[in-house]
Design a protein around this motif. Structure first.
Motif, mmCIF file in Angstrom:
data_model
loop_
_atom_site.group_PDB
_atom_site.id
_atom_site.type_symbol
_atom_site.label_atom_id
_atom_site.label_comp_id
_atom_site.label_asym_id
_atom_site.label_seq_id
_atom_site.Cartn_x
_atom_site.Cartn_y
_atom_site.Cartn_z
ATOM 1 N N ARG A 8 30.298 46.362 44.210
ATOM 2 C CA ARG A 8 29.198 45.647 44.957
ATOM 3 C C ARG A 8 29.558 44.148 44.992
ATOM 4 O O ARG A 8 30.648 43.901 44.432
ATOM 5 C CB ARG A 8 27.873 45.849 44.390
ATOM 6 N N ALA B 178 23.680 51.227 47.289
ATOM 7 C CA ALA B 178 22.138 51.141 46.983
ATOM 8 C C ALA B 178 21.560 50.212 47.766
ATOM 9 O O ALA B 178 21.327 49.235 46.897
ATOM 10 C CB ALA B 178 22.226 50.885 45.329
ATOM 11 N N PRO B 179 21.499 50.642 48.958
ATOM 12 C CA PRO B 179 20.716 49.350 49.714
ATOM 13 C C PRO B 179 19.181 49.491 49.435
ATOM 14 O O PRO B 179 18.742 50.424 49.106
ATOM 15 C CB PRO B 179 21.042 49.813 51.127
ATOM 16 N N SER B 180 18.605 48.301 49.710
ATOM 17 C CA SER B 180 17.074 48.184 49.786
ATOM 18 C C SER B 180 16.807 48.442 51.233
ATOM 19 O O SER B 180 17.306 47.548 52.022
ATOM 20 C CB SER B 180 16.686 47.146 49.241
ATOM 21 N N ASP C 34 17.098 51.793 47.300
ATOM 22 C CA ASP C 34 16.244 51.047 46.208
ATOM 23 C C ASP C 34 15.156 50.384 46.792
ATOM 24 O O ASP C 34 14.846 49.342 47.247
ATOM 25 C CB ASP C 34 17.165 49.786 45.881
ATOM 26 N N TYR D 149 13.917 45.482 40.703
ATOM 27 C CA TYR D 149 15.321 46.102 40.644
ATOM 28 C C TYR D 149 16.011 46.435 39.468
ATOM 29 O O TYR D 149 16.522 47.796 39.536
ATOM 30 C CB TYR D 149 15.871 45.225 41.647
ATOM 31 N N ARG E 258 27.889 54.762 43.730
ATOM 32 C CA ARG E 258 26.813 54.689 44.683
ATOM 33 C C ARG E 258 26.785 53.429 45.791
ATOM 34 O O ARG E 258 27.251 52.609 45.417
ATOM 35 C CB ARG E 258 25.629 54.889 43.900
ATOM 36 N N SER F 197 17.771 50.322 38.585
ATOM 37 C CA SER F 197 19.140 50.392 38.953
ATOM 38 C C SER F 197 19.789 50.828 37.687
ATOM 39 O O SER F 197 20.813 51.792 37.847
ATOM 40 C CB SER F 197 19.657 49.120 39.381
ATOM 41 N N HIS G 285 26.305 39.704 42.544
ATOM 42 C CA HIS G 285 25.603 40.515 41.636
ATOM 43 C C HIS G 285 26.190 40.342 39.898
ATOM 44 O O HIS G 285 25.759 40.970 39.186
ATOM 45 C CB HIS G 285 25.683 42.050 41.974
HETATM 46 N N1 GLU Z 1 19.543 47.279 46.166
HETATM 47 C C1 GLU Z 1 20.647 46.473 45.550
HETATM 48 C C2 GLU Z 1 21.165 45.494 46.566
HETATM 49 O O1 GLU Z 1 20.965 45.790 47.901
HETATM 50 C C3 GLU Z 1 21.806 46.840 44.935
HETATM 51 C C4 GLU Z 1 22.612 46.260 44.396
HETATM 52 C C5 GLU Z 1 23.649 47.285 43.474
HETATM 53 O O2 GLU Z 1 23.208 47.522 42.295
HETATM 54 O O3 GLU Z 1 24.550 47.712 44.157
HETATM 55 O O4 GLU Z 1 21.468 44.269 46.602
#
Ligand code: GLU
Length: 449
Positions: free
Chosen positions: A205, A11-13, A45, A187, A9, A191, A209
């Motif tokens: 990612r 998963a951008p905010s 996200d 978040y 995935r 997630s 993180h």
């Molecule tokens: N929404 C998170 C971000 O943009 C996702 C990070 C992730 O779990 O890949 O940093």
């Protein structure tokens, strides 16, 4: 865990624009899944409703489409609150999610006290000791709880395809807040719930993180699931070695790069290999890039993004494109002057749009630049009869050389300036037949044509 189907995935905010830094997650996930075979989930996200906007969400989709990154599955976290509530209820029932009543000011005071005593500023779990009566009293005061996940007191390990087996010591972490006092999810829980429910097998990612991953691994297990495999890649920095920032590096948003005329595949080609042990070469398709992509080739060192590298690969990309690949674009720009034209001018392109300038140089009008009118007229008189081909330039300039006694730059530069009005440009051998006798003759006689 046996993996039935690889699922990744991005998963951008939707709280900002994609830029060269954060789009790498989109690209690496895509290359990985295209090579492995499987599904790509685009997940917005957007639980932070104050900062998420429909425009940013639309911008992300536009940027991905421009790069050619297609998703197989789509989800928006704001549509999935019921699933997060169900997971939170299970965690509450098992005692892993507990209510806390400290205000932000109280937490800051605690943290400052710990720091003054040189202790790590880890939440002291005071709320765990509250009796039901104390909780009722706090709620009667009008306080609403926020909810923390109770970290298990054990080393947390996970497989990281870039860093190898990784261990996070939970003693260095505060029990993370999963739900705010206004009932909104932060978040972490959404997630992990989504990673479980969409059967995500690999989470690729940024290295920012890694610490979250310790918490997420524990959370997945608390929800009865096996965590996915992780890969945390190093982040891009500016040329001078600072983290890329949205404000200072606005030129590196995908929108800005698109408007500046860069080719999406040039950007993909650079980003796919920057920070790996593999050579950076222009590729025409994401499939080709995927075939040569190996996530374990990503290093752990800092990576610098130098826009000069993008200029270089953009030019190299254009220089390798065959006429067939650009016919449509040339037509749309009303400057499809044929295969010979493309082959003649492409080595001089930095951006595709430069092709328009060369089409104008061929078709005119060009204001010739002439210093020695007598020499130029003599050269005009020596122009051979058509048809013209690649040999015409050599035949003609030899004749002019003999008549005038000029050679080298003194011969060629006045001809170039008269024919194109410019000091530099594509090889005249290729350009001259495209300009044709009529226009060449006029220009050499000082007439705009
Ligand atoms: N929404 C998170 C971000 O943009 C996702 C990070 C992730 O779990 O890949 O940093």
């Amino acid at each position: 865990m046996p993996i039935d189907r690889v699922t990744v995935r991005f998963a951008p905010s939707p709280t900002g624009k994609l830029h060269v830094g954060n789009v790498r997650a989109a690209l690496f996930n895509y290359l990985f899944v295209r090579k492995a075979g499987g599904a790509y989930l685009l997940r917005l996200d957007d639980t932070d409703l104050d900062r998420s906007t429909a425009e940013f969400a639309q911008g992300i989709e536009t940027d991905l489409a421009w790069l050619g990154i297609r998703h197989d599955l789509f989800a928006r976290q704001s549509d999935r609150i019921a699933a997060y509530e169900a997971a939170a209820d299970r965690l509450k029932a098992s005692g892993r999610l507990y209510p806390c009543y400290e205000t932000a000011a109280e937490l800051t005071r605690k943290r400052n006290r710990q720091l003054a005593q040189k202790k790590p500023p880890v939440y002291d779990r005071a709320a765990l000791k509250l009796t039901d009566e104390e909780k009722r009293a706090l709620e009667a005061e009008g306080r609403k709880p926020h909810w923390r996940f109770l970290l298990a007191d054990e080393d947390t390990r996970f497989v990281d395809l870039i860093h190898g087996e990784t261990r996070i010591d939970p003693h260095s972490l505060s029990d993370p807040v999963l739900i705010r006092e206004d009932g909104r999810f932060l978040y972490t829980l959404p997630s992990v719930v989504d990673d479980i429910e969409f059967a995500i097998t690999h989470v690729i990612r940024g290295a920012d993180h890694v610490t979250n991953t310790g918490v997420q691994v524990q959370l997945a297990r608390a929800l009865g699931a096996e965590p996915p495999v992780y890969a945390h890649f190093s982040l891009l920095q500016s040329v001078d070695g600072r983290p890329l920032s949205k404000r200072e590096d606005a030129d590196f948003s995908l929108e800005a790069l698109r408007n500046a005329g860069y080719e999406p595949m040039a950007l993909n080609s650079l980003l796919a290999r920057l920070g790996t042990t593999d050579a950076i070469e222009p590729r025409q398709t994401l499939e080709e890039l995927a075939a040569g992509f190996d996530i374990s080739h990503l290093g752990r060192a800092d990576i610098r993004f130098d826009p000069a590298d993008l200029d270089k690969i953009n030019a190299a990309f254009l220089h390798m494109l065959p006429y067939e690949a650009v016919m449509g674009r040339l037509g749309a720009m009303k400057c499809d002057l044929g295969r010979d034209f493309w082959e003649a001018v492409k080595p001089n392109l930095a951006r595709f749009a430069d092709v328009k300038d060369w089409a104008r140089i061929v078709e005119g009008p060009v204001a010739p630049s002439i210093e020695d009118a007598a020499f130029a007229a003599e050269a005009a008189d020596a122009l051979p009869a058509e048809p013209w081909g690649p040999e015409t330039w050599g035949l003609w300039t030899n004749a002019v050389k003999e008549k005038s006694g000029r050679k080298g730059k003194a011969l060629f530069m006045p001809l170039r300036l008269a024919l194109t009005g410019l000091e530099h440009g594509p090889e005249l051998k290729n350009l001259l037949p495209l300009i044709g006798r009529k226009r060449a003759d006029a220009r050499l006689r000082g007439l705009s044509s």
